[in-house]
Design a protein around this motif. Structure first.
Motif, short mmCIF file in Angstrom:
data_model
loop_
_atom_site.label_atom_id
_atom_site.label_comp_id
_atom_site.label_asym_id
_atom_site.label_seq_id
_atom_site.Cartn_x
_atom_site.Cartn_y
_atom_site.Cartn_z
N ARG A 95 17.33 5.75 3.41
CA ARG A 95 16.57 5.89 4.67
C ARG A 95 16.34 7.34 5.04
N GLU A 96 17.28 8.21 4.71
CA GLU A 96 17.07 9.62 5.05
C GLU A 96 15.98 10.26 4.21
N ASN A 97 15.51 9.57 3.17
CA ASN A 97 14.40 10.08 2.37
C ASN A 97 13.05 9.82 3.06
N VAL A 98 13.02 8.94 4.06
CA VAL A 98 11.79 8.66 4.81
C VAL A 98 11.57 9.80 5.80
N THR A 99 10.44 10.51 5.65
CA THR A 99 10.16 11.64 6.54
C THR A 99 9.15 11.32 7.63
N GLY A 100 8.39 10.25 7.45
CA GLY A 100 7.42 9.90 8.47
C GLY A 100 6.75 8.58 8.17
N VAL A 101 6.22 7.98 9.22
CA VAL A 101 5.47 6.73 9.10
C VAL A 101 4.21 6.84 9.94
N GLU A 102 3.15 6.19 9.48
CA GLU A 102 1.89 6.21 10.21
C GLU A 102 1.18 4.88 10.01
N ARG A 103 0.79 4.28 11.11
CA ARG A 103 0.08 3.01 11.05
C ARG A 103 -1.33 3.26 10.56
N GLY A 104 -1.84 2.32 9.76
CA GLY A 104 -3.19 2.45 9.22
C GLY A 104 -3.91 1.13 9.25
N GLY A 105 -5.18 1.18 8.88
CA GLY A 105 -5.99 -0.02 8.80
C GLY A 105 -6.95 -0.10 9.97
N PRO A 106 -7.91 -0.98 9.88
CA PRO A 106 -8.18 -1.88 8.76
C PRO A 106 -8.66 -1.11 7.53
N TYR A 107 -8.45 -1.72 6.37
CA TYR A 107 -8.76 -1.09 5.10
C TYR A 107 -9.92 -1.82 4.42
N ARG A 108 -10.52 -1.14 3.45
CA ARG A 108 -11.46 -1.80 2.56
C ARG A 108 -10.62 -2.57 1.55
N TRP A 109 -10.95 -3.81 1.30
CA TRP A 109 -10.10 -4.66 0.49
C TRP A 109 -9.87 -4.10 -0.91
N TRP A 110 -10.88 -3.48 -1.50
CA TRP A 110 -10.73 -2.99 -2.87
C TRP A 110 -9.81 -1.76 -2.96
N ARG A 111 -9.50 -1.16 -1.82
CA ARG A 111 -8.59 -0.02 -1.82
C ARG A 111 -7.14 -0.40 -1.54
N VAL A 112 -6.92 -1.62 -1.05
CA VAL A 112 -5.56 -1.95 -0.62
C VAL A 112 -4.95 -3.18 -1.29
N ILE A 113 -5.75 -4.14 -1.73
CA ILE A 113 -5.19 -5.38 -2.25
C ILE A 113 -4.59 -5.16 -3.64
N GLY A 114 -3.33 -5.58 -3.78
CA GLY A 114 -2.62 -5.45 -5.05
C GLY A 114 -1.64 -4.30 -5.04
N ALA A 115 -1.14 -3.96 -6.23
CA ALA A 115 -0.23 -2.83 -6.40
C ALA A 115 -0.95 -1.80 -7.23
N HIS A 116 -1.11 -0.60 -6.66
CA HIS A 116 -1.84 0.42 -7.42
C HIS A 116 -1.50 1.82 -6.94
N LEU A 117 -1.92 2.77 -7.73
CA LEU A 117 -1.72 4.18 -7.47
C LEU A 117 -2.89 4.73 -6.68
N SER A 118 -2.61 5.48 -5.64
CA SER A 118 -3.66 6.14 -4.88
C SER A 118 -4.03 7.44 -5.58
N LEU A 119 -5.29 7.59 -5.91
CA LEU A 119 -5.73 8.81 -6.57
C LEU A 119 -5.82 9.98 -5.59
N ALA A 120 -5.89 9.69 -4.31
CA ALA A 120 -6.00 10.74 -3.31
C ALA A 120 -4.70 11.54 -3.16
N ASP A 121 -3.57 10.84 -3.07
CA ASP A 121 -2.31 11.56 -2.82
C ASP A 121 -1.18 11.18 -3.78
N GLY A 122 -1.46 10.35 -4.77
CA GLY A 122 -0.41 9.95 -5.71
C GLY A 122 0.56 8.93 -5.15
N GLY A 123 0.23 8.38 -4.01
CA GLY A 123 1.09 7.37 -3.38
C GLY A 123 0.90 6.01 -4.03
N VAL A 124 1.77 5.09 -3.66
CA VAL A 124 1.70 3.72 -4.17
C VAL A 124 1.24 2.82 -3.03
#
Length: 175
Positions: A95-124
């Motif tokens: 838990r101490e590795n969590v530095t911040g949280v931010e609510r998001g959405g609504p999203y475009r379905w093709w950017r969020v559905i499934g498990a994938h790598l974000s090319l913008a920031d390297g996030g999952v």
């Protein structure tokens, strides 16, 4: 060991008028259970909260094909760690590795559905709904999509059913 635990009911003894009125009371926290080793009965378990994912009906069949179902998709937070399961994928961090949280959405379905790598920031991204989600940032990148240590993520987007509540539990703003 009680005979009643094995499905056999104890006989009523008419000489003992209190036999039918006996009730067991809950043990006080930390009390030693009879018959249990002392170390096992004294173990303290951390309280945890589980947050299910929100599933958009249109994407449920597709996600089920890869093993992502309501029973296999959740985020769990306890005193020491955050664990996320999304079908066959898992992410676990302190838990101490969590530095911040931010609510998001609504999203475009093709950017969020499934498990994938974000090319913008390297996030999952672990997504089952386009409605709303939560971006969780990490101090030290964590593995999630691939086994081993070579692919690590600085952030994670998840689409839990109640992102505001998860944000509060992780110590961030509620939305």
């Amino acid at each position: 060991m009680s005979v009643a635990r094995h499905g056999v009911r104890p006989r009523h003894d008419p000489a003992d008028s209190t036999a039918s009125r006996r009730q067991t009371s809950p043990r006080a926290p930390g009390a030693v259970a009879p018959g249990w080793p002392h170390a096992v009965s004294q173990r303290r378990y951390a309280m945890s909260r589980r947050f299910p994912f929100r599933f958009d009906p249109a994407f449920r069949p597709l996600l089920a094909l890869v093993g992502v179902r309501p029973g296999t998709a959740w985020a769990e937070v306890d005193d020491s760690q955050l664990v996320v399961r999304f079908g066959p994928w898992r992410l676990a961090t302190a838990r101490e590795n969590v530095t911040g949280v931010e609510r998001g959405g609504p999203y475009r379905w093709w950017r969020v559905i499934g498990a994938h790598l974000s090319l913008a920031d390297g996030g999952v991204t672990f997504g089952s709904s386009a409605a709303a989600g939560l971006c969780v940032r990490f101090r030290t990148p964590v593995p999630a999509l691939a086994p081993g240590r070579w692919l690590r993520h600085r952030a994670m987007t998840i689409t839990v059913a109640d992102p505001d509540d998860l944000a509060r539990v992780l110590g961030g703003p509620g939305g």
